[in-house]
Design a protein around this motif. Structure first.
Motif, PDB file in Angstrom:
ATOM      1  N   VAL A 111      20.732  61.749  52.735  1.00 60.62           N
ATOM      2  CA  VAL A 111      20.960  63.172  52.470  1.00 60.62           C
ATOM      3  C   VAL A 111      19.663  63.847  52.025  1.00 60.62           C
ATOM      4  CG1 VAL A 111      22.114  64.815  50.929  1.00 60.62           C
ATOM      5  CG2 VAL A 111      23.419  62.934  51.962  1.00 60.62           C
ATOM      6  N   ALA A 112      18.971  63.205  51.094  1.00 56.07           N
ATOM      7  CA  ALA A 112      17.728  63.777  50.567  1.00 56.07           C
ATOM      8  C   ALA A 112      16.659  63.871  51.654  1.00 56.07           C
ATOM      9  CB  ALA A 112      17.226  62.938  49.392  1.00 56.07           C
ATOM     10  N   VAL A 113      16.563  62.826  52.473  1.00 57.61           N
ATOM     11  CA  VAL A 113      15.563  62.818  53.549  1.00 57.61           C
ATOM     12  C   VAL A 113      15.896  63.891  54.584  1.00 57.61           C
ATOM     13  CG1 VAL A 113      14.680  61.465  55.510  1.00 57.61           C
ATOM     14  CG2 VAL A 113      14.873  60.410  53.244  1.00 57.61           C
ATOM     15  N   ASN A 114      17.157  64.004  54.943  1.00 57.04           N
ATOM     16  CA  ASN A 114      17.550  65.026  55.912  1.00 57.04           C
ATOM     17  C   ASN A 114      17.223  66.425  55.409  1.00 57.04           C
ATOM     18  OD1 ASN A 114      18.446  63.172  57.761  1.00 57.04           O
ATOM     19  ND2 ASN A 114      20.587  63.253  57.091  1.00 57.04           N
ATOM     20  N   ARG A 115      17.405  66.615  54.116  1.00 56.70           N
ATOM     21  CA  ARG A 115      17.092  67.913  53.526  1.00 56.70           C
ATOM     22  C   ARG A 115      15.577  68.182  53.634  1.00 56.70           C
ATOM     23  NH1 ARG A 115      18.512  67.272  48.093  1.00 56.70           N
ATOM     24  NH2 ARG A 115      20.676  66.946  48.678  1.00 56.70           N
ATOM     25  N   ALA A 116      14.790  67.153  53.331  1.00 57.44           N
ATOM     26  CA  ALA A 116      13.328  67.303  53.407  1.00 57.44           C
ATOM     27  C   ALA A 116      12.879  67.566  54.842  1.00 57.44           C
ATOM     28  CB  ALA A 116      12.643  66.050  52.855  1.00 57.44           C
ATOM     29  N   LEU A 117      13.497  66.889  55.802  1.00 61.94           N
ATOM     30  CA  LEU A 117      13.126  67.070  57.209  1.00 61.94           C
ATOM     31  C   LEU A 117      13.483  68.476  57.676  1.00 61.94           C
ATOM     32  CD1 LEU A 117      14.316  63.644  58.705  1.00 61.94           C
ATOM     33  CD2 LEU A 117      11.961  64.375  58.319  1.00 61.94           C
ATOM     34  N   ALA A 132      15.762  66.599  68.053  1.00 68.54           N
ATOM     35  CA  ALA A 132      15.411  65.174  68.030  1.00 68.54           C
ATOM     36  C   ALA A 132      15.407  64.627  66.603  1.00 68.54           C
ATOM     37  CB  ALA A 132      14.040  64.970  68.674  1.00 68.54           C
ATOM     38  N   LEU A 133      14.900  65.420  65.680  1.00 68.41           N
ATOM     39  CA  LEU A 133      14.667  64.919  64.318  1.00 68.41           C
ATOM     40  C   LEU A 133      15.938  64.878  63.471  1.00 68.41           C
ATOM     41  CD1 LEU A 133      12.409  63.978  62.428  1.00 68.41           C
ATOM     42  CD2 LEU A 133      12.040  66.352  61.787  1.00 68.41           C
ATOM     43  N   LEU A 134      16.820  65.845  63.687  1.00 73.03           N
ATOM     44  CA  LEU A 134      17.984  65.960  62.810  1.00 73.03           C
ATOM     45  C   LEU A 134      19.251  65.434  63.477  1.00 73.03           C
ATOM     46  CD1 LEU A 134      17.129  69.507  61.380  1.00 73.03           C
ATOM     47  CD2 LEU A 134      16.628  67.280  60.366  1.00 73.03           C
ATOM     48  N   ALA A 135      19.072  64.491  64.393  1.00 73.86           N
ATOM     49  CA  ALA A 135      20.213  63.967  65.151  1.00 73.86           C
ATOM     50  C   ALA A 135      20.980  62.897  64.388  1.00 73.86           C
ATOM     51  CB  ALA A 135      19.737  63.425  66.489  1.00 73.86           C
ATOM     52  N   GLY A 136      20.678  62.702  63.129  1.00 74.58           N
ATOM     53  CA  GLY A 136      21.371  61.661  62.379  1.00 74.58           C
ATOM     54  C   GLY A 136      20.558  60.388  62.382  1.00 74.58           C
ATOM     55  N   GLY A 137      21.216  59.265  62.191  1.00 76.06           N
ATOM     56  CA  GLY A 137      20.475  58.017  62.087  1.00 76.06           C
ATOM     57  C   GLY A 137      20.504  57.559  60.647  1.00 76.06           C
TER      58      GLY A 137
END
Lengths: 341, 369
Positions: free
Chosen positions: B78-84, B104-109
Motif C-alpha cells: 500500500v505504501a509503495v503504491n502510494r509513493a509510485l 504499467a507501473l500501477l498494475a498491481g503486483g
C-alpha cells in the motif's frame, strides 16, 4: 538586412575545401571583450571533442557479453560514415559552461560523456522500426540495422544506467564537486531524458506534426532538442559552481542554442545541406520567412544570455558567443576532427 | 567496493555457505533457522523442500508467531503504491505517455523488490521512510524491464498478470518510450532531494544516495540485468543444451541483480556498514537464484490452475531449466541450500529486525505460484 543576408548564407551554403582552415571568429557584441576576434572556435571544439571521445572510449571497454558492449560502442562512438564525426554539441556545451565559471575541465568531462550516452540511447530507440524506422544514422546503418532490433532495445536500456554510473565513478567528488551537487547533476540528467523532457519530445514528434501551428512545432523542438542542450549547460553550470542566477541564465542560453541549432538544420535540409531530425518541421508548418525570423530571435536571445557573463568572466565567455554564430553559419566542418577509436 | 558479477567461474564461490561461526556474536544456528518456521507449511504437505524449516519449527515458534508476514507485505504494498502514484508527474503533458507509465507501473503486483529494499534499510537500523524513494525506484526499473521484455521484438507477450501488455494498449513506440521514461524517473526520483523525508542525516545522506544510485545503475546495466537478458537472448533458439554455469549466469543477472540492487541500496541509505551491506548482497544473490530455481520446479510440478499461468511451458518450449539439467530432486536440494545460505547471512543482525528478510526468503522458497 539581417533576414536577407541570413537567407543567402543558408541557401547558398559555403562549401569549405578539405584543407580549409577557416577560422570562425566570434562576432563581438557590444559587451564582448575586444579579444574576441582571436578566439578560435574550431580549435576549442576540436580539442574538446578529442577529450570527450577518449572519455567515452574508456567508459565502454569491450568485455563479456561482447555483443551488447559492441552495440553500445557502435551507438556512441563515431564511425567512418560519410557525414563525418559527430559534433558532440551537448558535451561541448557542458564543458564550456563549467569552464566559463572557472571550473576545471575534469569536473565536467564525465557528465559531458554521460550526456552523449543518454543522447545516443534516445537516438537508438528513436531509430527503431516501430518508431522512425531509420535505417541510417550519421551516414552508416543505425544500431538496430547493424545489431538487430532486440539488441538495439537492450543497448539503449544499458546506455541509460551507464551514463549515471560514469558520472558517479569519474566526477571528482566530494572535492571539488560535493555529493549534493553531484545528486543535482544526476537528477538533471534524468529529468532531461525523462517523460517531461526528451521523451516528451519524442512522443510529440511521433504524431507526425505536419499540420501543426507554430506553438506546437516549437514545443516539439524545445522538448526534443532544447531540453538536452539546457541540461548540458545546467550540468556544466552546477559542476563549475554556478550561483542560482548564473545557472538560470545558462539554462536559458542552453535551451535557446539547442532549438536554434535544430532550426538551422531544418532550414539547411530544405536547401539540401543537412538532414531532417524531426517530423516537426518549422519550415513545412510556417514557411521559410517565419523560420528565418525565429532564427534571428533565438540568436538574439542567446546572445543576450551570454552578455550577462561578459563583464565578470571576460574572454571565457567567447565560446558562448561563438556557439551562437556557429549554430547559424556552420562556418566549418568537423570532418576528421575527432579521434577515431 | 562494489561486488562484481563476473568472472563466471567465481559464481560458485560467492554462493557457498559461510560457516555459522563466521558471524561472531550471532544467534545460534538452531534459533536462527527456527525463525523461518511458517504457518503455511502444514497446508502444503511435506515437500522435501520444506524439511529444513519443519525440523526447526519446534525449537522456537515464539519468535515467528508474532510476525505477521502477510500483513507486513500488505502494508508495504500500500505504501509503495502510494509513493509510485505520487512519483509520476500526472498533471503534466504529454498525458498519454504518463498514462502508459501509470498503466504499467500501477498494475498491481506483490512489490517484492520494494519490500526487500525497505526491509534492508530497517535491518541496518535506518527508518524505512528513508528508503521509500529507492524502493519506488527499483519497482520502476522492474516495470520498465517488463515493458521492454514484452515487446514484439523481444518476448512478444500480449498478456501480463491477466491484463493486455503496455504495447498492446498503447502501441509499440509509446511502450518503448514509457519504459525509457520509467528508467529515467527511477533515477530522477532517487536523486531528488524532495523525494526524501526531512529527518535524513544532512551530513551523510547525499554521499549515501550517490553510492546507492551507482549500485542501482551497475546492477541494471550491461554488467547486470541487461547482461542476463543478452545472454538469455543468445541462448534462445540454439538447440544445444545450456550448460549449468550459463544458466546460473543468466539467472544471477536477469533476476538476482535487481534483487541485489534493492537490498543493497536499502542498506546503504539506511546507513549500514560495509560488512552488513556485503552480507545482504550475498543474501539477495542467493534468494535471486532461489527465485528462478523455484520457478523451474513449479513449472514441472504444478498444474496451470495452481500456477495461474501455463504450466509445462518450459518443457514445451525446450527451455533449459534446473530440473532438466539436475533432475527434480537435485533441484530441490539446490533450492534448500540457497535458502539456508540466504538465511545464514542474516545471522549477524538483530533477530526481530531481520524477521521480514527471513520471511521474504522463505516466501520466495515456498511460494506456490
Amino acid at each position: 538586412m539581417a533576414l536577407s543576408s541570413l537567407f543567402i548564407t543558408l541557401s547558398v551554403p559555403k562549401v569549405p575545401s578539405s584543407n580549409s582552415r577557416r577560422l570562425l571568429t566570434a562576432r563581438a557584441s557590444s559587451a564582448a571583450p575586444s579579444a574576441s576576434a582571436s578566439f578560435d572556435l574550431r580549435r576549442y571544439w576540436t580539442s574538446l571533442i578529442a577529450d570527450v571521445e577518449s572519455e567515452l572510449d574508456a567508459a565502454m571497454p569491450m568485455q563479456p557479453p561482447e555483443s551488447i558492449h559492441s552495440a553500445m560502442r557502435y551507438a556512441v562512438l563515431p564511425g567512418a560514415g560519410k557525414e563525418g564525426a559527430a559534433k558532440r554539441a551537448p558535451p561541448v556545451l557542458c564543458v564550456a559552461a563549467c569552464e566559463l565559471l572557472g571550473g576545471p575541465r575534469a569536473a565536467a568531462l564525465p557528465a559531458a560523456a554521460a550526456l552523449e550516452m543518454l543522447h545516443a540511447a534516445s537516438l537508438v530507440h528513436d531509430d527503431l522500426p516501430c518508431f522512425d524506422a531509420a535505417p541510417m544514422r550519421r551516414g552508416r546503418p543505425s544500431t538496430h540495422a547493424a545489431y538487430g532490433t532486440d539488441m538495439a532495445v537492450l543497448a539503449g536500456d544499458a546506455l541509460f544506467p551507464l551514463a549515471y554510473t560514469h558520472v558517479i565513478s569519474h566526477t571528482p567528488s566530494p572535492d571539488p564537486v560535493p555529493h549534493a551537487v553531484l545528486l543535482r547533476v544526476l537528477a538533471e540528467l534524468a529529468r532531461a531524458v525523462g517523460s517531461t523532457g526528451m521523451a516528451a519530445g519524442q512522443f510529440l514528434d511521433l504524431a507526425g506534426a505536419t499540420a501543426l501551428g507554430e506553438a506546437e512545432v516549437m514545443q516539439v523542438l524545445t522538448k526534443k532538442f532544447g531540453e538536452m542542450a539546457e541540461c548540458s549547460a545546467a550540468c556544466g553550470a552546477m559542476l563549475g559552481g554556478a550561483g542560482p542566477d548564473e545557472e538560470a541564465a545558462l539554462r536559458r542560453y542552453g535551451r535557446t542554442i539547442g532549438v536554434l541549432y535544430e532550426l538551422v538544420d531544418d532550414v539547411r535540409s530544405a536547401s539540401g545541406n543537412g538532414k531532417m531530425r524531426s517530423n516537426a518541421s518549422v519550415l513545412r508548418s510556417l514557411g521559410m520567412d517565419r523560420a528565418l525570423g525565429i532564427v534571428e530571435e533565438l540568436k538574439a536571445q542567446a546572445k543576450t544570455e551570454a552578455d550577462r557573463f561578459a563583464e565578470k568572466y571576460g574572454d571565457r565567455v567567447l565560446p558562448l558567443y561563438s556557439f551562437v554564430d556557429y549554430a547559424v553559419e556552420r562556418g566549418f566542418e568537423l570532418q576528421g576532427a575527432a579521434a577515431t577509436p | 567496493m562494489a561486488f562484481h558479477f563476473h568472472p563466471l567461474a567465481s559464481t560458485r564461490v560467492h554462493l557457498s555457505p559461510i560457516p555459522f561461526a563466521a558471524a561472531a556474536g550471532a544467534p545460534s544456528p538452531s534459533s536462527s533457522v527456527a525463525i523461518v518456521a511458517h504457518h503455511h507449511h502444514h497446508h502444503h504437505g511435506r515437500r522435501r523442500f520444506s524439511a529444513i524449516v519443519a525440523t526447526a519449527a519446534a525449537a522456537s515458534a515464539a519468535a515467528t508467531t508474532e510476525f505477521d508476514f502477510k500483513a507486513y507485505m500488505g502494508e508495504r504494498a500500500v505504501a509503495v503504491n502510494r509513493a509510485l502514484d505520487a512519483a509520476i508527474p500526472a498533471g503534466e503533458p504529454p498525458a498519454a505517455l504518463h498514462d502508459a507509465m501509470r498503466y504499467a507501473l500501477l498494475a498491481g503486483g506483490k512489490r517484492v523488490r520494494p519490500a526487500l529494499c525497505l526491509a534492508a534499510c530497517a535491518v541496518v537500523g535506518g527508518p524505512e521512510a528513508w528508503a521509500m524513494p529507492a524502493a519506488a525506484a527499483v519497482e520502476m526499473v522492474h516495470t520498465m524491464s517488463l515493458v521492454h521484455d514484452d515487446l514484439p521484438c523481444m518476448d512478444d507477450d500480449d498478456l501480463r498478470r491477466g491484463k493486455p501488455t503496455c504495447h498492446v494498449v498503447y502501441g509499440e513506440p509509446i511502450a518503448v518510450l514509457a519504459g525509457d521514461a520509467l528508467l529515467s524517473l527511477s533515477f530522477h526520483h532517487m536523486a531528488s532531494v524532495g523525494s526524501y523525508p526531512p529527518d535524513v542525516d544532512p551530513e551523510r545522506h547525499p554521499a549515501r544516495v550517490v553510492r546507492a544510485i551507482g549500485e542501482l545503475a551497475r546492477c541494471i546495466g550491461s554488467e547486470g540485468l541487461v547482461a542476463g537478458q543478452v545472454v538469455d537472448l543468445e541462448m534462445t533458439g540454439t538447440s544445444e543444451p545450456v550448460p549449468l554455469e550459463r544458466l546460473e549466469y543468466i539467472h544471477l543477472h536477469k533476476t538476482a541483480a535487481l534483487l541485489e540492487a534493492s537490498v543493497v541500496i536499502g542498506a546503504i541509505i539506511g546507513g549500514g556498514t560495509d560488512e552488513q551491506i556485503e552480507r545482504l548482497r550475498k543474501y539477495a544473490r542467493s534468494i535471486g537464484l532461489l527465485f528462478q530455481v523455484v520457478d523451474d520446479i513449479l513449472d514441472v510440478t504444478k498444474s496451470s490452475e495452481e500456477l495461474g499461468k501455463t504450466a509445462g511451458k518450459d518443457l514445451a518450449s525446450d527451455k533449459t531449466t534446473y530440473p532438466k539439467l539436475l533432475g527434480l530432486d537435485k533441484s530441490r536440494e539446490f533450492a534448500e541450500k540457497l535458502l539456508s545460505d540466504a538465511i545464514e547471512q542474516l545471522d549477524c543482525f538483530d533477530k526481530e529486525k531481520a524477521a521480514p528478510l527471513l520471511h521474504l526468503a522463505n516466501y520466495i522458497a515456498h511460494r506456490q505460484n
